[in-house]
Design a protein around this motif. Sequence first.
Motif, short mmCIF file in Angstrom:
data_model
loop_
_atom_site.label_atom_id
_atom_site.label_comp_id
_atom_site.label_asym_id
_atom_site.label_seq_id
_atom_site.Cartn_x
_atom_site.Cartn_y
_atom_site.Cartn_z
N UNK A 1 32.03 45.25 36.96
CA UNK A 1 31.97 44.23 38.01
C UNK A 1 33.15 43.27 37.89
N UNK A 2 33.07 42.13 38.55
CA UNK A 2 34.22 41.23 38.60
C UNK A 2 34.59 40.71 37.22
N UNK B 1 37.07 43.02 36.02
CA UNK B 1 38.33 42.79 36.73
C UNK B 1 39.12 41.68 36.06
N UNK B 2 38.43 40.59 35.76
CA UNK B 2 39.10 39.46 35.11
C UNK B 2 39.72 39.88 33.79
N UNK C 1 42.83 41.94 34.40
CA UNK C 1 43.96 41.13 34.86
C UNK C 1 44.56 40.31 33.73
N UNK C 2 43.67 39.74 32.91
CA UNK C 2 44.16 38.96 31.78
C UNK C 2 44.94 39.85 30.81
#
Lengths: 734, 124
Positions: B69-70, B73-74, B77-78
């Motif tokens: 889930x999001x 995603x975080x 990206x990090x």
Amino acid sequence: MNSTPQQPQVLPPPTSVSAPGSGDLRALFGESSAVIASMTGPTHLLEAANPAFFRAIGRQDDARVGLPIDELMPELAAQGFVALLDRVYRTGEPYTGRDARVLLGAADQTREAFFDFTYEPRRDADGRVTGVRMIGVETTQIKQAQRLTAEHRVLLEQIARQAPLEEVLEGMAKAIEELSPGMLVSVLLADADGRHLRHGAAPSLPSFYNEAIDGIATGEAVGTCGTAAHRRQRVVVSDIAGDPFWEGYRDLAARAGLAACWSTPILGRDGRLLGTFAMYHREPRAPDEADLALAGVFAGTAGLAIERHLAEEARAAAEAREKAARDDLAFLLNASTALSADLDYSQTLSRLASLCTPALAPLCAVDVVDRGRTRRVAVAATTERDHQLLAAHLSDAHAESDDAVTRVLGTGVTEVARRAPRGPGPWRELRVTGYVCAPLTERGRTFGTVTLLSTDDHDFDSHAVTLVEEVARRTATAARNARQYTQRATLARDLQAGLLLPDIPDLPGAEVTTYYHPAGEGLDIGGDFYDVFPLDDGGWAFLLGDVCGRGALAATTTALVRHTARAVAAYLPDPQSIVRAVNRALLQPHGNHDNGFVTLVYGHFTPAPGGGLDIDLVRAGHTYPLHLTRSGVRTLKSDGSILGIMPDPPLTTARLRLAPEQSLLLYTDGITECRDAQGEQFGEERLISLLERAQRRPPATLDLVTGAVHAFTGGRAGTDDQAALLLTATTEST
Amino acid sequence: MAEEPVTGAEGALHVPLSVDVSIVDDITVVSPAGEIDYSSGSRLREALTVAEDRPPRVVLDLSHVAFMDSNGITILLLTHKALGEAGGWLRIAGCTSPVARVVQLVGLDTVIPCFPCRQDALGA
């Protein structure tokens, strides 16, 4: 032993002071010798007798040879001894008595004695009985020793049982008085420094005498006891009337009818003076061996009793101190728990005041410095009236230079006084007799004080002062934590309030309803955001988005997005360029910028001719907007990437028209990603089917969604924020 | 390799994440298995932390990840950002269909190179 010496006799101390030693018992019975008396004829004329005989019968000063026995000792006849003598004389059969009890002496001077004796016939050359010979050994002392031993054992048992000292000493005094009729016993107890003697037990002495003697100093020539205590040696005064030691006390002794006093010091096993044991007589008398032995034995026993008593007292005092220390610790632990439990700053300080009252003092006030002024923030008292008086005490009084609170705030040092505070205040009404003012200091800065006030019903002891300082220290720490938390929570709330629209403005041809539910509490600020603002051309901008992350940094990012959008919207022609501008703002380095990844839906709407709304929107990595129509739900799948990562993200613009009563729903993934008890996620499908099934008029639509989410999760807190924005085209008539 | 399901912090039942890390041709290969969400995310984040003993070039093989889930995603990206700053890169391989969906939603594939399988990611 016959005369009464003018000088007091000083005799060596007894050989043993623990149990009655063999020396004392020997003194009691070992010294007695045989008594012999020869009688002649039918009247039992006393022909000859040894000195021991005369001593035993108490007729020492008349050596009355030549008298018939019943004239010499009239008391014998009634007791059957003369009849026994007659029988032996008549029959020639000897008679032996064991432990025979006899009362000897004239009526007013009778003494009880016990003898093992034999009456044997005296015969002449022809074998005819001419008289009776008596040979005996007095066993009185043995009897007394046995009784003494029995008494002594009882006393030792009492001591072992830890009977109260008074009881033991009184029992001992009475037992000795019974053993020696005519003797009066007194036990005096030395105080801790050995300088004074206090009344211990004296069951037969008059109270006025005991009261007068109570507290006499130990010292040379201070009566018999004072001197014995001072010298730590037995002192005998056989005649008080003539004795220099009794100077000043002679009248007292005369009034009490006391003429002789023999005192034995009671010493502890370490040689410490514990008291004195005195034997008094009503006529001048000097002690005999038996008396001295008795004194020795009982002085030793009394010593045991007193030592045991002192040890017990010391133990009880140590236990009380330990308990007090444990109670202090328990108080502090409870105080710490109570103080830390509440994270609210002002409640922490109120809690401090109530903790101190009434445990440490009847009155307590807590003052803090707030923006340069001293303020009374908490008061505790045992009555409502006192509470009001103390609370009403004006803080202006703190401007007075002679004020404890001001001083302690300045010095950071506790102030204690045994008088009311000097400055103005309700001290008289509160009956204040003293105070302790302790600083509340944190990181070297005194930011407040806690003042305890004592009244004439209570007083401080030094350990209360220590306790209040300790509690003040703990409070200062708890208050600091509480203040920081409160400040951060306030900051968070302010930030949050600044982030969200307080009110949705009136919109032409449109209605906007929003839902916002951050996941955390207090310090946690959500990363979800939304906004609606007017454009120069008469249209409106709307947006809803999600910052990846939480906390204060996410808050600054959401602020950045909203403010950037609002700022550039006046200059840039369309949603996509505005979104790119936001992206550039996100890419610019900020202070402690951990992550600035943002998903966003940004759009413009304008009223369409003929009703409805024309919408242009950009979806940047966010959940797909949902177009709600009467015939179903349409997902707007436009492409667009998350912002804050690359300088030129791929973005597309979507166009749609909302007919009257149609809606556009934007939402964050906190709604679709929430889980039920089994761990299943709500999901986009469930959301869409929910919206399709139930045709509601907005804003009920949002309630439907949030209600379903709440039911799905069972009301359990989620880990992500939830936000939704519903834009509905209104009909002309609404 | 999958552990017994446990009740997580929310009382939810989910399969914990296990993460395998290996080094192939001077590239770190991180292979999580299970679900990547709020509770399991930290384990993945640990495995993706830039470390002295691991090359900053990372292939993240998501072929055994059933759900992301999001939160995931975080993390990605990090990681992308951190590895870039360390002179390396992040590549994603083997997105299963639920994972692919969220990757496309966010446009992650426009930021981080995605490959159908591990081999492709290693060879590129």
